[in-house]
Scaffold this motif. Structure first.
Motif: not given
Length: 169
Positions: A9-33
């Motif tokens: 399996r691929r595992s990651a170290t020190s990589e950041t993703l931007e999480i985009a939580l969308v609701k009803a077609g609009r971005t509700k919140i974005r945060y780094p993870a």
């Protein structure tokens, strides 16, 4: 940066993703993870509580310092989030019913379908949440197949929680 574990399996170290939580077609919140793992089906990240201030649901409080280990799937209609207090105490699981996650160009997009489930750390409390919001969203009328998948996902999450299996998924 990523590597391959002994089981392939691929595992990651020190990589950041931007999480985009969308609701009803609009971005509700974005945060780094922090990306912990992406095996091609499940994506696991760790992120601090991203909303401003405290959110008190009555059965749990999310507050600055809390840390979430979040599991998203490309083939399932939910996300499971392990919630830890700042001192490392496990609070429980907050589960969102979502469309399958999409990872593209460093962004993990997840569409929230209003249904949620809470399971306390000791699994003594399992709560189905926001069923009224789901009905009011119009999804059952505008996209019956998605609404059906969402209801099945909530039922599956509840079954996992009542069987004390959320941590094994």
């Amino acid at each position: 940066m990523s590597g391959t574990s002994a089981d392939g399996r691929r595992s990651a170290t020190s990589e950041t993703l931007e999480i985009a939580l969308v609701k009803a077609g609009r971005t509700k919140i974005r945060y780094p993870a922090e990306l912990l793992d992406d095996d091609g089906t499940r994506i696991t990240v760790r992120a601090p509580w991203a909303a401003p201030g405290v959110r008190d649901f009555g059965f749990v409080r999310f507050e600055p310092g809390d840390v979430f280990t979040e599991h998203f799937w490309r083939d399932r209609w939910y996300a499971i989030k392990e919630v830890y207090a700042a001192d490392g105490t496990f609070k429980g699981w907050y589960c969102d019913v979502t469309r399958p996650a999409v990872r593209e160009d460093g962004i993990l997009t997840v569409e929230d379908l209003d249904l949620d489930l809470w399971c306390s750390a000791d699994a003594s409390t399992v709560l189905r949440l926001d069923e009224d919001e789901f009905e009011a969203s119009g999804l059952p009328a505008t996209d019956p197949p998605a609404a059906s998948a969402a209801r099945r996902a909530l039922t599956e999450l509840e079954s996992l929680a009542r069987g004390n299996l959320l941590g094994t998924v």
